[in-house]
Design a protein around this motif. Structure first.
Motif, short mmCIF file in Angstrom:
data_model
loop_
_atom_site.label_atom_id
_atom_site.label_comp_id
_atom_site.label_asym_id
_atom_site.label_seq_id
_atom_site.Cartn_x
_atom_site.Cartn_y
_atom_site.Cartn_z
N LEU A 91 25.59 -12.18 -51.91
CA LEU A 91 25.83 -13.61 -51.77
C LEU A 91 27.28 -13.91 -51.43
N HIS B 204 18.27 -19.31 -57.57
CA HIS B 204 19.09 -18.28 -58.20
C HIS B 204 19.52 -18.79 -59.56
N VAL C 220 23.15 -14.13 -61.37
CA VAL C 220 23.75 -13.26 -60.37
C VAL C 220 24.36 -12.07 -61.10
N THR D 135 25.95 -10.55 -56.21
CA THR D 135 24.62 -10.38 -55.64
C THR D 135 23.59 -11.15 -56.47
N SER D 136 22.45 -11.43 -55.83
CA SER D 136 21.31 -11.94 -56.58
C SER D 136 20.80 -10.80 -57.44
N THR E 186 23.91 -19.55 -52.35
CA THR E 186 23.46 -19.34 -53.72
C THR E 186 22.98 -20.71 -54.18
#
Length: 139
Positions: free
Chosen positions: A97, A66, A69, A90-91, A61
């Motif tokens: 992630l 990013h 999230v 997650t993204s 990350t």
């Protein structure tokens, strides 16, 4: 049911290489648990303590690639006095992630011991119990 908590990554969450620091993921999971509990128990406070936290890092990350999230949370176990959260970080486009679990215990602060979950709390939590969905990614 799955609870989703959006989190904005701060520059201070990162190390000198632009990676989100590994300890920060536990904070993201904690923010998600608080948001989850506030939604499930609006206006109420369930006395809980963390008993264990486990993290599995899946992808880097990086900041500023990013900037946000999403933490997806549900329960994988609902016991007599404890329950296990499963968190998938997650993204925003869904790339996993980090995955992790946190076991929390319903706690009596006067006796300093675990206490059975009240029936009303158990009923409110039941819709969030589901199987763990591990990512196929291995680092």
């Amino acid at each position: 049911m799955i609870h989703e908590t959006p989190i904005h990554i701060r520059y201070s969450d990162t190390d000198l290489n632009g990676h989100v620091n590994n300890a920060v993921y536990a904070t993201y999971m904690e923010e998600a648990r608080i948001a989850f509990l506030q939604e499930v128990f609006p206006g109420q406070r369930l006395p809980l303590v963390a008993a264990s936290i486990h993290l599995d890092f899946r992808r880097e990350t990086r900041y500023p690639e990013h900037t946000d999230v999403v933490v997806k949370s549900w329960l994988t176990r609902l016991g007599r006095s404890s329950f296990e959260f499963y968190h998938q970080i997650t993204s925003v486009d869904g790339e996993v992630l980090c995955e992790g679990t946190a076991v929390v215990v319903h706690y009596d602060f006067e006796t300093r011991k675990s206490a059975p979950l009240p029936d009303w709390a158990r009923q409110a939590l039941l819709p969030y119990v589901r199987e763990r969905e591990e990512s196929n990614l291995r680092v």
